[in-house]
Design an enzyme around this catalytic site. Structure first.
Site, mmCIF file in Angstrom:
data_model
loop_
_atom_site.group_PDB
_atom_site.id
_atom_site.type_symbol
_atom_site.label_atom_id
_atom_site.label_comp_id
_atom_site.label_asym_id
_atom_site.label_seq_id
_atom_site.Cartn_x
_atom_site.Cartn_y
_atom_site.Cartn_z
ATOM 1 N N HIS A 354 0.844 -1.191 0.000
ATOM 2 C CA HIS A 354 0.000 0.000 0.000
ATOM 3 C C HIS A 354 0.877 1.238 0.000
ATOM 4 C CE1 HIS A 354 -2.457 3.121 2.311
ATOM 5 N NE2 HIS A 354 -3.095 2.967 1.163
ATOM 6 N N SER A 355 0.608 2.158 -0.900
ATOM 7 C CA SER A 355 1.302 3.447 -0.939
ATOM 8 C C SER A 355 2.813 3.238 -1.092
ATOM 9 C CB SER A 355 0.956 4.249 0.324
ATOM 10 O OG SER A 355 1.445 5.566 0.242
ATOM 11 N N LEU A 356 3.596 3.769 -0.148
ATOM 12 C CA LEU A 356 5.051 3.635 -0.233
ATOM 13 C C LEU A 356 5.484 2.174 -0.174
ATOM 14 C CD1 LEU A 356 7.824 5.073 -0.308
ATOM 15 C CD2 LEU A 356 7.755 5.136 2.185
#
Length: 753
Positions: A354-356
Site C-alpha cells: 500500500h502506498s510507499l
C-alpha cells in the site's frame, strides 16, 4: 456428573431440612416423581471461550469462533492433568496456552491477551456490553443456580469476591448490585443498594456476535507491506488490524462468489500476513529527530516525523538499506515460520503493498535474480535456526551482480584501510575495542550485516555510519573502473559498442535488449537509491499495488518510458488498484504506452454492474447526446425542405433524391446513435488494441475503483479516505481472489458485468 456431586454437597450442607423424607410410606413414590421432574429442569450451561483486548484504556471481551471455542473446550476437558497445552486458533495466527490462559500472537509482536472459559455474564456500566465473570465465581453461581432450579427456591444471594451482591430472583431475572458501603459503629458493610445490572447465564443469552470461523485449508499466502507511518487507515489503526479487516472481507467474498468451489471443497481460503518495517526504522532515528524538532505545533511536527519523513528516509541511501533489509528479511522470516507451522502447504505466494510499501516491493522485485543458481544461493543462506542470512556485499562487482543477476567473484583490487583507521575517520574510535574483541578485520567487516553489528552491541547510529561508509567505498571503487559512455535522453539508452565488453557493457546490453538478458533488467532500475537489495526466498506469483505512487517515482527518477518487453524478473503478475480520488496514486500504463490515451480498467462492483449513480451519469450523458443528434437531424431536414421549395422543378427533383439519401443517412445515424453502448463498450473493455507490455503478462495493469455516491459530491473532501479505503474494499478483495484462484483454474460462480 460433577454438577450432581456439587448438588448433593450443597443440599446436605446448606438446606438440610429440604432433604428429609416424608414419614408416610404412601407418599414416598409421589415424592420421588416430583424430585425426578424438578431435577430434569436443570441443564448444565454450555461454556464459550473469550479473550480480552484492551482498547482506549478499556477492556473488551471478544468471543472465539465456534470451532475454536469447541477445540479449546475439548482440549481443556481432555488435558486437565497435563502441565501445559498450546492450541492454535484463528487460522493458526494465535496460540492459546491453556494452563496460563494466555493468547499469544505467532507471526508478529503483540501484547498477550487473557483467555477465559465463560459461562456467566453481567452487563457493563458504559457500553452495555456483557462482561464475563471469573471462572471460579462462575462455578459458584452455577452451583447456586442448580440448587435454585432443582428445589424451585429462588431469591438466593451470592456475594462476589469484591463484595458485590448477585440475587437470583428467577431463571429470567438475575441482577448484580453495586456495593454501597455504609459505615456504622461496627464498620463498613455492603448492601444491595445501587444501580442493578443484568446477569445472564450462557453465551446464547447475551446476543454475542460469534464468528463462524475460517476454513482450515490455505490455498495461497499473501504478504502485505504498509506505507508511510504507523497508522494505516482513517481511524489510525495499526497494520495488523487493517489486514485483519481485509482478511475478513476476503472470507465474505469467498462465500459470496466462490460458493460452488467451496461446496465441492476445491478451495479453502487465502492467508494475509502483515509486514511491518516502520517500527524498526524509527527505533533509533526518533531520538535524533527529537533533538532537532522545534517545540511549537508539537502534534503536527510529531505527525510529520512519523509519517511524511518516511518518504525522505526511503530516498536516503542509509535508511533505504534499513527499510529494504527489514522488508525482505521479515517476509523471509514469515515465510519460513509459515511453512514450519503449515508443512502441508503447497500453494503459491503473492505480495501486496500500500502506498510507499508498493514502491518498496517494486524496487525489491526489479532487483531480484531469476537464475537457478541464485535460488540455490538463497536456499544456502538459510541458517540452522531457520533465519535468512543476507550479507551486505560492498564490492562493485557484487553491486553490479544485483542488477544483472550474474555471479562474479568479489574483487579486491584496492585494499581497504585498517579497522582502527576506519573507525577514527568515522569518529567511532570508542568502539574499536568491540571489533578487536571479536577479531574483526576489514574483510570480516565487509561481510557484516546490520544484524551482526547489532549483536556486537553497536548502537543504531554508529551502525548506520559504518554501513554507509562501506557502500560509499564500494561506489568509489566502482567509479574508477572504465565504463562505456551512456547518454540518457528522454528515458532511453544510447549505446556505443566497445571493443572489449565489461560489466557496464553487459548492463547496457541488458537495458537495450531485454531478451538477451536472463532477468530482463531494463531502465526501471535507473535512479534507484544506492542499496544492496536482498533476495527473496520464493518467487511471488502476483504483485498487487494499492494506491501506488510507483509511476510518479519512476518519472522523478528520470524514466519516461518502460520497455513493453520488460517484466519483473521473478514475478509475472502486476496489478495496480487505486481509488479515483486517491491523491497518492499515479498510473503506470502510460509509461508503457505513452503515445496512446486510454482510460484505466473500471473495476466491477462486487454485486455486479456499476453503481447506480455512475449508470445514471452515463445515462444522462447518452441522453443528451441523443437529443443533440436528433435536433441536428431535424434542423437538417427542415433546411433541406426550405431549399426544395425555392428551387425549380428540375432542381427540386434532384434535391428530392438528395433528400431521400440524406434521410436514409439520418435514419442510419439515428439507429447508430440509439445503440451506442453495444459497439462502444467492447472497444473500451477489450485490451487487445492497447499494448500495455509484459509487465503483467500482456494484460491490463491499472484498475480504478468505483467511487461511492456520497464521494462523488466532493472529491477533495474524500481524498484522504480514498487513499485509505482499500482495507475494507470488497471490490479490491474480490479482484485479488479472482486473480489468485485463476492461476489454479478456478473462476467466479458468475462473471461480474
Amino acid at each position: 456428573r460433577p454438577p450432581a456431586v456439587r448438588l448433593g454437597r450443597a443440599m446436605s450442607a446448606g438446606e438440610p431440612h429440604t432433604t428429609e423424607a416424608s414419614p408416610s410410606l404412601n407418599s414416598s413414590n409421589s415424592f420421588e416423581a416430583v424430585e425426578t421432574d424438578t431435577a430434569n429442569k436443570y441443564e448444565p450451561v454450555s461454556p464459550h471461550w473469550f479473550y480480552c483486548k484492551e482498547a482506549d484504556s478499556r477492556e473488551k471481551w471478544i468471543p472465539f469462533s465456534g470451532p475454536d471455542s469447541e477445540k479449546l473446550e475439548h482440549f481443556y476437558q481432555s488435558s486437565k492433568d497435563c502441565e501445559e497445552l498450546i492450541v492454535p486458533t484463528e487460522g493458526g495466527r494465535y496460540d492459546v496456552y491453556l494452563k496460563k490462559r494466555l493468547r499469544c500472537a505467532v507471526y508478529w509482536e503483540e501484547e498477550d491477551s487473557e483467555v477465559r472459559r465463560c459461562t456467566w455474564f453481567y452487563k457493563g456500566e458504559k457500553d452495555n456490553k456483557y462482561i464475563p465473570y471469573s471462572e471460579s465465581f462462575s462455578e459458584e453461581l452455577e452451583e447456586t443456580y442448580m440448587i435454585c432450579v432443582t428445589l424451585d427456591e429462588w431469591k438466593k444471594k451470592v456475594e462476589s469476591p469484591s463484595r458485590e451482591i448477585i440475587i437470583l430472583h428467577n431463571p429470567k431475572l438475575m441482577v448484580h448490585y453495586h456495593p454501597v458501603a455504609i459505615t456504622d459503629d461496627w464498620g463498613a458493610s455492603a448492601t444491595e443498594q445501587g444501580r442493578p445490572r443484568t446477569v445472564k447465564r450462557g453465551v446464547e443469552n447475551i446476543c454475542a456476535e460469534i464468528p463462524s470461523g475460517e476454513p482450515l485449508q490455505i490455498d495461497h499466502l499473501v504478504f502485505v507491506v504498509h506505507g508511510i507511518g504507523p497508522a494505516c487507515d482513517i481511524r489510525f489503526r495499526s497494520l495488523i488490524q487493517c489486514v485483519n479487516d481485509f482478511r475478513n472481507v476476503s472470507l465474505s467474498m469467498l462465500q459470496a462468489h466462490f460458493k460452488k468451489a467451496q461446496e465441492q471443497q476445491q478451495i479453502g481460503r487465502v492467508e494475509f500476513l502483515p509486514v511491518n518495517w516502520h517500527s524498526t526504522l524509527h527505533t533509533g532515528v526518533d531520538v535524533d529527530l527529537e533533538r532537532i524538532t522545534l517545540p511549537s505545533i508539537n502534534r503536527l511536527r510529531h505527525f510529520i516525523n512519523d509519517t511524511i519523513l518516511d518518504v525522505f528516509f526511503y530516498n536516503s541511501s542509509t535508511y533505504c538499506q534499513t527499510i529494504v533489509d527489514t522488508v525482505a528479511t521479515e517476509m523471509n522470516r514469515l515465510y519460513l515460520l509459515f511453512l514450519q507451522r503449515n508443512p502441508d502447504f503447497k500453494g503459491g505466494v503473492s505480495i501486496a503493498g500500500h502506498s510507499l510499501g508498493s514502491l518498496i516491493l517494486f524496487d525489491l522485485l526489479t532487483n531480484q535474480k531469476c537464475t537457478a543458481e541464485a535460488e540455490d544461493n538463497n536456499k544456502g543462506k538459510i541458517s540452522s535456526n531457520g533465519q535468512a542470512d543476507f550479507r551486505l556485499h560492498v564490492t562493485s562487482d557484487l553491486l553490479t551482480e544485483q542488477t544483472l543477476g550474474s555471479h562474479r567473484p568479489a574483487s579486491s583490487e584496492e585494499g581497504p584501510r585498517s579497522i582502527k583507521g576506519i573507525l577514527k575517520e568515522l569518529q567511532l574510535s570508542e568502539y574499536y575495542s568491540v571489533f578487536e574483541r571479536e577479531h574483526m578485520d576489514t574483510e570480516a567487516l565487509a561481510l557484516c550485516t546490520e544484524k551482526e553489528l547489532k549483536e556486537m552491541g553497536i548502537p543504531l547510529g554508529p551502525r548506520m555510519k559504518i554501513l554507509h561508509y562501506l557502500k560509499n567505498k564500494s561506489s568509489n571503487q566502482d567509479s574508477k573502473r572504465e565504463r562505456p559512455a551512456a547518454a540518457w535522453e528522454d528515458g532511453d539508452v544510447t549505446r556505443e559498442a566497445p571493443a572489449n565488453p565489461t560489466n557496464g557493457d553487459v548492463k547496457q546490453e541488458a537495458l537495450a535488449n531485454p531478451t538477451k538478458s536472463n532477468c530482463q533488467c531494463l531502465d526501471v532500475v535507473t535512479g534507484q537509491v544506492s542499496a544492496n537489495y536482498p533476495q527473496l526466498m520464493y518467487k511471488p506469483q502476483i504483485f498487487f499495488a494499492f494506491g501506488s505512487p510507483i509511476g510518479m517515482f519512476l518519472t522523478v527518477r528520470g524514466i519516461k518510458r518502460i520497455d513493453p518487453k520488460y517484466s519483473l524478473p521473478t514475478c509475472k503478475g502486476f496489478f495496480h488498484i487505486f481509488h479515483p480520488f486517491d491523491p497518492v496514486a499515479y498510473r503506470i500504463e502510460p509509461l508503457i504506452a505513452p503515445d496512446v490515451e486510454f482510460e484505466p480498467m473500471l473495476l466491477p462492483h462486487h454485486k455486479g454492474r456499476k453503481r447506480m449513480h455512475l449508470e445514471l451519469k452515463e445515462g444522462l450523458t447518452r441522453m443528451s447526446t441523443d437529443i443533440k443528434n436528433n435536433l441536428l437531424g431535424s434542423l437538417r431536414i427542415a433546411w433541406q425542405s426550405f431549399a426544395k421549395v425555392s428551387l425549380p422543378a428540375v432542381e427540386a427533383g434532384a434535391t428530392g433524391d438528395a433528400e431521400q439519401e440524406s434521410e436514409t443517412e439520418t435514419s442510419s445515424e439515428k439507429q447508430t446513435d440509439g445503440k451506442p453502448k453495444e459497439p462502444v463498450t467492447p472497444v473500451k473493455e477489450e485490451p487487445t488494441p492497447i499494448n500495455v507490455g509484459m509487465l503483467n503478462g500482456g494484460h491490463r495493469i491499472d484498475y480504478v475503483l468505483q467511487e461511492k455516491p456520497i464521494e462523488s459530491f466532493n472529491e477533495y473532501l474524500f481524498a484522504l479516505q480514498g487513499h485509505l479505503c482499500y482495507w475494507v474494499s470488497e471490490d479490491t478483495a474480490l479482484l485479488l481472489l479472482k486473480e489468485i484462484y485463476q492461476t489454479q483454474g478456478i473462476s467466479l460462480d458468475q462473471p461480474l458485468l
